[in-house]
Design a protein around this motif. Structure first.
Motif, PDB file in Angstrom:
ATOM      1  N   LYS A   1       7.222  25.996  19.743  1.00  0.00           N
ATOM      2  CA  LYS A   1       7.397  24.826  20.946  1.00  0.00           C
ATOM      3  C   LYS A   1       8.762  25.548  20.517  1.00  0.00           C
ATOM      4  CE  LYS A   1       3.569  22.119  21.108  1.00  0.00           C
ATOM      5  NZ  LYS A   1       2.972  21.864  22.647  1.00  0.00           N
ATOM      6  N   ASN A   2       9.148  25.970  19.935  1.00  0.00           N
ATOM      7  CA  ASN A   2      10.806  26.343  19.368  1.00  0.00           C
ATOM      8  C   ASN A   2      11.321  27.086  20.213  1.00  0.00           C
ATOM      9  OD1 ASN A   2      13.267  26.510  17.933  1.00  0.00           O
ATOM     10  ND2 ASN A   2      12.324  27.943  16.677  1.00  0.00           N
ATOM     11  N   LEU A   3      12.358  26.229  21.413  1.00  0.00           N
ATOM     12  CA  LEU A   3      12.831  27.273  22.214  1.00  0.00           C
ATOM     13  C   LEU A   3      14.395  27.339  21.812  1.00  0.00           C
ATOM     14  CD1 LEU A   3      11.994  24.815  25.338  1.00  0.00           C
ATOM     15  CD2 LEU A   3      10.445  27.230  23.906  1.00  0.00           C
ATOM     16  N   ALA A   4      14.869  26.781  20.360  1.00  0.00           N
ATOM     17  CA  ALA A   4      16.027  26.561  20.317  1.00  0.00           C
ATOM     18  C   ALA A   4      16.784  28.928  19.970  1.00  0.00           C
ATOM     19  CB  ALA A   4      16.223  25.787  18.821  1.00  0.00           C
ATOM     20  N   ALA A   5      17.495  29.039  19.374  1.00  0.00           N
ATOM     21  CA  ALA A   5      18.177  29.927  18.767  1.00  0.00           C
ATOM     22  C   ALA A   5      17.801  29.583  17.668  1.00  0.00           C
ATOM     23  CB  ALA A   5      19.417  30.559  18.366  1.00  0.00           C
ATOM     24  N   VAL A   6      17.024  28.908  16.502  1.00  0.00           N
ATOM     25  CA  VAL A   6      16.731  28.344  15.147  1.00  0.00           C
ATOM     26  C   VAL A   6      15.615  29.958  15.517  1.00  0.00           C
ATOM     27  CG1 VAL A   6      16.307  27.240  13.538  1.00  0.00           C
ATOM     28  CG2 VAL A   6      17.663  26.922  15.329  1.00  0.00           C
ATOM     29  N   GLY A   7      15.869  30.338  13.763  1.00  0.00           N
ATOM     30  CA  GLY A   7      14.876  31.583  13.954  1.00  0.00           C
ATOM     31  C   GLY A   7      13.704  31.099  12.767  1.00  0.00           C
ATOM     32  N   ALA A   8      12.227  31.490  13.017  1.00  0.00           N
ATOM     33  CA  ALA A   8      11.453  31.170  12.250  1.00  0.00           C
ATOM     34  C   ALA A   8      11.589  30.700  10.711  1.00  0.00           C
ATOM     35  CB  ALA A   8      10.016  32.040  12.776  1.00  0.00           C
ATOM     36  N   PRO A   9      11.825  31.676   9.439  1.00  0.00           N
ATOM     37  CA  PRO A   9      11.653  31.022   8.720  1.00  0.00           C
ATOM     38  C   PRO A   9      12.690  30.167   8.587  1.00  0.00           C
ATOM     39  CG  PRO A   9      12.756  33.738   8.992  1.00  0.00           C
ATOM     40  CD  PRO A   9      12.878  32.858  10.421  1.00  0.00           C
ATOM     41  N   GLU A  10      14.322  29.155   8.871  1.00  0.00           N
ATOM     42  CA  GLU A  10      14.884  28.307   9.277  1.00  0.00           C
ATOM     43  C   GLU A  10      14.106  27.453   9.347  1.00  0.00           C
ATOM     44  OE1 GLU A  10      18.939  25.687  10.427  1.00  0.00           O
ATOM     45  OE2 GLU A  10      19.291  28.163  11.026  1.00  0.00           O
ATOM     46  N   LEU A  11      13.123  27.405  10.706  1.00  0.00           N
ATOM     47  CA  LEU A  11      12.491  26.219  11.394  1.00  0.00           C
ATOM     48  C   LEU A  11      11.329  26.235  10.065  1.00  0.00           C
ATOM     49  CD1 LEU A  11      11.456  24.235  13.761  1.00  0.00           C
ATOM     50  CD2 LEU A  11       9.557  26.614  14.461  1.00  0.00           C
ATOM     51  N   LEU A  12      10.283  26.770  10.088  1.00  0.00           N
ATOM     52  CA  LEU A  12       9.556  26.393   8.552  1.00  0.00           C
ATOM     53  C   LEU A  12       9.913  25.758   7.292  1.00  0.00           C
ATOM     54  CD1 LEU A  12       6.975  27.212   8.152  1.00  0.00           C
ATOM     55  CD2 LEU A  12       7.508  29.043   6.997  1.00  0.00           C
ATOM     56  N   GLU A  13      11.328  26.518   7.177  1.00  0.00           N
ATOM     57  CA  GLU A  13      11.522  25.175   5.831  1.00  0.00           C
ATOM     58  C   GLU A  13      12.215  23.598   5.793  1.00  0.00           C
ATOM     59  OE1 GLU A  13      14.175  29.837   4.471  1.00  0.00           O
ATOM     60  OE2 GLU A  13      15.312  27.990   4.747  1.00  0.00           O
ATOM     61  N   GLN A  14      12.380  24.285   7.240  1.00  0.00           N
ATOM     62  CA  GLN A  14      12.747  22.284   7.536  1.00  0.00           C
ATOM     63  C   GLN A  14      11.710  21.612   7.438  1.00  0.00           C
ATOM     64  OE1 GLN A  14      15.667  20.530   7.069  1.00  0.00           O
ATOM     65  NE2 GLN A  14      17.585  22.174   7.614  1.00  0.00           N
ATOM     66  N   ILE A  15      10.312  22.243   8.184  1.00  0.00           N
ATOM     67  CA  ILE A  15       9.556  21.693   8.223  1.00  0.00           C
ATOM     68  C   ILE A  15       8.622  21.373   6.748  1.00  0.00           C
ATOM     69  CG2 ILE A  15       6.908  21.604   9.439  1.00  0.00           C
ATOM     70  CD1 ILE A  15       8.315  22.949  12.049  1.00  0.00           C
ATOM     71  N   LEU A  16       8.739  22.649   6.335  1.00  0.00           N
ATOM     72  CA  LEU A  16       8.245  21.844   4.955  1.00  0.00           C
ATOM     73  C   LEU A  16       8.527  20.943   4.241  1.00  0.00           C
ATOM     74  CD1 LEU A  16       6.705  25.485   3.811  1.00  0.00           C
ATOM     75  CD2 LEU A  16       5.406  24.534   4.709  1.00  0.00           C
ATOM     76  N   ALA A  17      10.137  20.856   3.975  1.00  0.00           N
ATOM     77  CA  ALA A  17      10.801  20.070   3.673  1.00  0.00           C
ATOM     78  C   ALA A  17      10.716  19.286   4.220  1.00  0.00           C
ATOM     79  CB  ALA A  17      12.634  20.438   4.000  1.00  0.00           C
ATOM     80  N   LEU A  18      10.618  18.752   4.857  1.00  0.00           N
ATOM     81  CA  LEU A  18      10.063  17.396   5.781  1.00  0.00           C
ATOM     82  C   LEU A  18       9.035  16.655   5.878  1.00  0.00           C
ATOM     83  CD1 LEU A  18      10.194  14.712   7.870  1.00  0.00           C
ATOM     84  CD2 LEU A  18      10.024  16.549   9.347  1.00  0.00           C
ATOM     85  N   ASN A  19       8.074  17.427   5.071  1.00  0.00           N
ATOM     86  CA  ASN A  19       6.620  17.135   5.186  1.00  0.00           C
ATOM     87  C   ASN A  19       6.331  17.402   3.699  1.00  0.00           C
ATOM     88  OD1 ASN A  19       3.925  16.296   6.075  1.00  0.00           O
ATOM     89  ND2 ASN A  19       3.297  17.776   5.792  1.00  0.00           N
ATOM     90  N   ALA A  20       6.754  17.504   2.950  1.00  0.00           N
ATOM     91  CA  ALA A  20       7.370  17.688   1.507  1.00  0.00           C
ATOM     92  C   ALA A  20       7.745  16.319   1.536  1.00  0.00           C
ATOM     93  CB  ALA A  20       7.969  18.364   0.800  1.00  0.00           C
ATOM     94  N   CYS A  21       8.843  15.634   2.352  1.00  0.00           N
ATOM     95  CA  CYS A  21       9.917  14.080   1.999  1.00  0.00           C
ATOM     96  C   CYS A  21       8.162  13.822   1.840  1.00  0.00           C
ATOM     97  CB  CYS A  21      10.452  14.697   2.475  1.00  0.00           C
ATOM     98  SG  CYS A  21      11.887  12.648   2.658  1.00  0.00           S
ATOM     99  N   ASN A  22       7.820  13.675   3.112  1.00  0.00           N
ATOM    100  CA  ASN A  22       6.961  13.285   3.962  1.00  0.00           C
ATOM    101  C   ASN A  22       5.404  12.119   2.611  1.00  0.00           C
ATOM    102  OD1 ASN A  22       5.313  11.702   5.560  1.00  0.00           O
ATOM    103  ND2 ASN A  22       4.434  13.430   6.937  1.00  0.00           N
ATOM    104  N   LEU A  23       4.524  13.669   1.974  1.00  0.00           N
ATOM    105  CA  LEU A  23       4.051  13.561   0.832  1.00  0.00           C
ATOM    106  C   LEU A  23       4.555  12.638  -0.222  1.00  0.00           C
ATOM    107  CD1 LEU A  23       1.288  14.136  -0.598  1.00  0.00           C
ATOM    108  CD2 LEU A  23       2.456  16.489  -1.460  1.00  0.00           C
ATOM    109  N   PHE A  24       5.703  12.600  -0.285  1.00  0.00           N
ATOM    110  CA  PHE A  24       6.739  12.216  -1.475  1.00  0.00           C
ATOM    111  C   PHE A  24       6.565  11.019  -1.229  1.00  0.00           C
ATOM    112  CE2 PHE A  24      10.463  10.489  -3.278  1.00  0.00           C
ATOM    113  CZ  PHE A  24      10.221  10.900  -4.790  1.00  0.00           C
ATOM    114  N   GLN A  25       7.063  10.123   0.220  1.00  0.00           N
ATOM    115  CA  GLN A  25       6.939   8.629   0.102  1.00  0.00           C
ATOM    116  C   GLN A  25       5.630   8.447  -0.019  1.00  0.00           C
ATOM    117  OE1 GLN A  25      10.001   7.417   0.330  1.00  0.00           O
ATOM    118  NE2 GLN A  25      10.703   9.207   0.230  1.00  0.00           N
ATOM    119  N   THR A  26       4.303   9.188   0.749  1.00  0.00           N
ATOM    120  CA  THR A  26       3.555   8.545   0.610  1.00  0.00           C
ATOM    121  C   THR A  26       2.353   7.872  -0.322  1.00  0.00           C
ATOM    122  OG1 THR A  26       2.817  10.265   2.914  1.00  0.00           O
ATOM    123  CG2 THR A  26       0.916   8.956   1.790  1.00  0.00           C
ATOM    124  N   LEU A  27       3.222   9.023  -1.579  1.00  0.00           N
ATOM    125  CA  LEU A  27       2.972   9.082  -3.066  1.00  0.00           C
ATOM    126  C   LEU A  27       3.522   7.672  -3.441  1.00  0.00           C
ATOM    127  CD1 LEU A  27       2.602  13.115  -4.037  1.00  0.00           C
ATOM    128  CD2 LEU A  27       0.717  11.106  -3.933  1.00  0.00           C
TER     129      LEU A  27
END
Length: 198
Positions: free
Chosen positions: A32-58
């Motif tokens: 669903k990524n339609l921007a010029a952002v490359g797959a590696p950068e997108l993945l890094e940001q999503i993993l970062a967001l989800n790691a923060c999500n897990l951290f806050q859940t903990l």
């Protein structure tokens, strides 16, 4: 509270990845990524967001009571490493390169924590996870991509729900083993104690 045995944080991280289906979801988000952002950068940001999500859940009370802060951080770190190890979007040469990627995701994850600090100052509003998703979309230049917007919201809230369910299931037996006071409310014998109800 107890300390995790050696290797337990890695086992928990692997189980979390298995039960939350994060790798499959990442592929859907990438589509669903339609921007010029490359797959590696997108993945890094999503993993970062989800790691923060897990951290806050903990940081939920029922987890904090049972798992100390150092072990909780180890779970998050192992979760990042395992997600990076399983993905195929960002090639890495060896363990050292993998750890560099992990540090990069950890640094990105720290930036999302500000939304929980702001939440403490202002009550009400849609909540920190909402603002994290908005932040991610802004970083990627994807603010107008409403399909990605909706997918990320669903991802973040479902992941949080899965994390909660996983740790409740993991920690419930430990909670049940904690010693009870011999008396119930108002000085009455607790259920199962002499003079109490079964």
């Amino acid at each position: 509270m107890f300390s995790l045995f050696e290797g337990a944080s890695l086992k928990i991280a692997k189980n979390l990845i298995k039960v939350t289906g994060v790798q499959q979801t990442l592929a859907v988000i990438q589509a669903k990524n339609l921007a010029a952002v490359g797959a590696p950068e997108l993945l890094e940001q999503i993993l970062a967001l989800n790691a923060c999500n897990l951290f806050q859940t903990l940081k939920e009370d029922f987890v904090e009571r049972q798992i100390d802060a150092e072990d909780r951080q180890d779970i998050v770190d192992d979760y990042i490493v395992e997600n990076l190890r399983l993905q195929t979007v960002i090639p890495y040469r060896d363990g050292g390169h993998l750890m560099d990627l992990c540090l990069k995701v950890q640094d990105l994850s720290e930036k999302y924590k500000v939304h929980w600090m702001e939440e403490q100052e202002e009550s009400g509003g849609p909540g920190p996870r909402y603002y994290c998703v908005k932040d991610l979309l802004r970083r990627l230049g994807n603010e107008k991509n409403y399909e990605l917007h909706d997918t990320l919201f669903e991802f973040v809230y479902l992941q949080h729900k899965h994390f909660i369910h996983y740790f409740k299931t993991l920690l419930e037996p430990i909670d049940a083993m904690e010693p009870r006071t011999p008396e119930g409310p108002a000085g009455e014998a607790a259920p199962g104690e002499p003079g109490g109800t079964a």
